[in-house]
Design a protein around this motif. Structure first.
Motif, mmCIF file in Angstrom:
data_model
loop_
_atom_site.group_PDB
_atom_site.id
_atom_site.type_symbol
_atom_site.label_atom_id
_atom_site.label_comp_id
_atom_site.label_asym_id
_atom_site.label_seq_id
_atom_site.Cartn_x
_atom_site.Cartn_y
_atom_site.Cartn_z
ATOM 1 N N VAL A 145 0.873 -1.175 0.000
ATOM 2 C CA VAL A 145 0.000 0.000 0.000
ATOM 3 C C VAL A 145 0.913 1.229 0.000
ATOM 4 C CG1 VAL A 145 -1.784 1.297 1.221
ATOM 5 C CG2 VAL A 145 -1.810 -1.212 1.270
ATOM 6 N N VAL A 146 0.713 2.093 -0.984
ATOM 7 C CA VAL A 146 1.483 3.338 -1.075
ATOM 8 C C VAL A 146 0.509 4.493 -0.879
ATOM 9 C CG1 VAL A 146 3.027 4.743 -2.466
ATOM 10 C CG2 VAL A 146 3.070 2.252 -2.724
ATOM 11 N N SER A 147 0.727 5.258 0.171
ATOM 12 C CA SER A 147 -0.101 6.426 0.454
ATOM 13 C C SER A 147 0.682 7.669 0.046
ATOM 14 C CB SER A 147 -0.461 6.494 1.933
ATOM 15 O OG SER A 147 -1.198 5.352 2.309
ATOM 16 N N LEU A 148 0.046 8.519 -0.733
ATOM 17 C CA LEU A 148 0.670 9.755 -1.202
ATOM 18 C C LEU A 148 -0.128 10.945 -0.686
ATOM 19 C CD1 LEU A 148 1.179 8.408 -4.776
ATOM 20 C CD2 LEU A 148 3.039 9.137 -3.311
ATOM 21 N N SER A 149 0.584 12.000 -0.316
ATOM 22 C CA SER A 149 -0.098 13.202 0.142
ATOM 23 C C SER A 149 0.696 14.428 -0.271
ATOM 24 C CB SER A 149 -0.283 13.178 1.664
ATOM 25 O OG SER A 149 0.964 13.143 2.316
ATOM 26 N N ILE A 150 -0.011 15.541 -0.271
ATOM 27 C CA ILE A 150 0.603 16.824 -0.591
ATOM 28 C C ILE A 150 0.969 17.485 0.740
ATOM 29 C CG2 ILE A 150 0.262 19.066 -1.698
ATOM 30 C CD1 ILE A 150 -1.948 17.662 -3.413
ATOM 31 N N PRO A 151 2.254 17.773 0.951
ATOM 32 C CA PRO A 151 2.654 18.367 2.228
ATOM 33 C C PRO A 151 2.178 19.816 2.345
ATOM 34 C CG PRO A 151 4.554 18.197 0.769
ATOM 35 C CD PRO A 151 3.397 17.557 0.058
ATOM 36 N N PRO A 152 2.170 20.355 3.554
ATOM 37 C CA PRO A 152 1.829 21.765 3.729
ATOM 38 C C PRO A 152 2.726 22.626 2.833
ATOM 39 C CG PRO A 152 2.011 20.680 5.861
ATOM 40 C CD PRO A 152 2.470 19.696 4.825
ATOM 41 N N GLY A 153 2.139 23.585 2.183
ATOM 42 C CA GLY A 153 2.882 24.431 1.254
ATOM 43 C C GLY A 153 2.747 23.961 -0.187
ATOM 44 N N GLY A 154 2.343 22.704 -0.371
ATOM 45 C CA GLY A 154 2.058 22.192 -1.710
ATOM 46 C C GLY A 154 3.256 21.800 -2.554
ATOM 47 N N GLN A 155 4.460 21.857 -2.019
ATOM 48 C CA GLN A 155 5.652 21.503 -2.803
ATOM 49 C C GLN A 155 5.994 20.039 -2.600
ATOM 50 O OE1 GLN A 155 7.122 23.636 -4.992
ATOM 51 N NE2 GLN A 155 5.412 24.952 -4.430
ATOM 52 N N GLY A 156 6.181 19.312 -3.706
ATOM 53 C CA GLY A 156 6.553 17.909 -3.635
ATOM 54 C C GLY A 156 5.401 17.040 -3.155
ATOM 55 N N ARG A 157 5.742 15.813 -2.794
ATOM 56 C CA ARG A 157 4.772 14.849 -2.294
ATOM 57 C C ARG A 157 5.415 14.073 -1.168
ATOM 58 N NH1 ARG A 157 2.322 17.878 -4.830
ATOM 59 N NH2 ARG A 157 0.894 17.526 -6.564
ATOM 60 N N LEU A 158 4.568 13.530 -0.285
ATOM 61 C CA LEU A 158 5.015 12.617 0.752
ATOM 62 C C LEU A 158 4.479 11.245 0.426
ATOM 63 C CD1 LEU A 158 4.358 14.721 3.983
ATOM 64 C CD2 LEU A 158 6.564 14.220 2.911
ATOM 65 N N ALA A 159 5.323 10.227 0.502
ATOM 66 C CA ALA A 159 4.923 8.857 0.231
ATOM 67 C C ALA A 159 5.195 7.991 1.450
ATOM 68 C CB ALA A 159 5.680 8.308 -0.966
ATOM 69 N N THR A 160 4.249 7.141 1.755
ATOM 70 C CA THR A 160 4.418 6.133 2.802
ATOM 71 C C THR A 160 4.164 4.790 2.147
ATOM 72 O OG1 THR A 160 3.620 7.681 4.472
ATOM 73 C CG2 THR A 160 3.662 5.355 5.069
ATOM 74 N N VAL A 161 5.107 3.877 2.275
ATOM 75 C CA VAL A 161 4.984 2.550 1.680
ATOM 76 C C VAL A 161 4.911 1.540 2.803
ATOM 77 C CG1 VAL A 161 6.081 0.868 0.153
ATOM 78 C CG2 VAL A 161 6.363 3.308 -0.296
ATOM 79 N N ARG A 162 3.889 0.678 2.738
ATOM 80 C CA ARG A 162 3.760 -0.346 3.790
ATOM 81 C C ARG A 162 3.255 -1.658 3.202
ATOM 82 N NH1 ARG A 162 -1.709 -0.462 5.254
ATOM 83 N NH2 ARG A 162 -2.812 1.400 4.613
ATOM 84 N N GLN A 163 3.631 -2.713 3.875
ATOM 85 C CA GLN A 163 3.120 -4.032 3.523
ATOM 86 C C GLN A 163 2.078 -4.390 4.563
ATOM 87 O OE1 GLN A 163 6.942 -6.050 3.535
ATOM 88 N NE2 GLN A 163 6.824 -6.218 1.325
ATOM 89 N N PRO A 164 0.847 -4.625 4.131
ATOM 90 C CA PRO A 164 -0.217 -4.944 5.102
ATOM 91 C C PRO A 164 0.068 -6.239 5.870
ATOM 92 C CG PRO A 164 -1.126 -4.572 2.916
ATOM 93 C CD PRO A 164 0.358 -4.570 2.777
#
Length: 140
Positions: free
Chosen positions: A121-140
């Motif tokens: 599962v890869v969760s992507l989000s837009i960090p505060p300020g809108g620059q770049g992305r944050l990704a979290t990768v996990r195995q359930p």
């Protein structure tokens, strides 16, 4: 790989290549995040890496719902469930019909039953300020 900051498209492509190298036939990858968080960009990077073609045309499957590809690791299905009308329609898409296919699913939360079979599962989000992305990768 928790909490990865992706400052630009090159970083997203690098993460896609890293994930692609780990994927095996039969894997189900769920891509989570709000609209514009980078799910399709990451899926493109994974597909291009698996296909060995950095210029491969990888359209968003938003309207087709599922787009198939042939890759060095076998068949790959890229699905976008954003326009799925009813979770029961997931069976008609054939995402799990080929046990050897790698399956990438955007908007998987529209078909919660997929979570039980997810390999990654890869969760992507837009960090505060809108620059770049944050990704979290996990195995359930």
């Amino acid at each position: 790989m928790p909490g990865i900051f992706l400052p630009d498209d090159d970083a997203t492509a690098a993460l896609g290549a890293t994930l692609a190298a780990e994927l095996q036939p039969g894997d189900l990858v769920l891509l989570e995040g709000d609209l514009g968080a980078g799910k399709t960009a990451l899926a493109r990077a994974i597909i291009r890496s698996l296909a060995g073609d950095p210029a491969l045309e990888v359209p968003s499957p938003t309207f087709a719902l599922v787009q198939p590809y042939d890759t060095a690791k076998g068949p790959l299905l890229h699905a976008d469930l954003y326009r799925l009308g009813d979770p029961r329609e997931i069976d008609e898409l054939g995402l799990r019909d080929n046990p050897d296919a790698i399956v990438l699913v955007e908007w998987a939360e529209r078909a919660p039953e997929l979570a039980a079979d997810a390999t990654l599962v890869v969760s992507l989000s837009i960090p505060p300020g809108g620059q770049g992305r944050l990704a979290t990768v996990r195995q359930p």
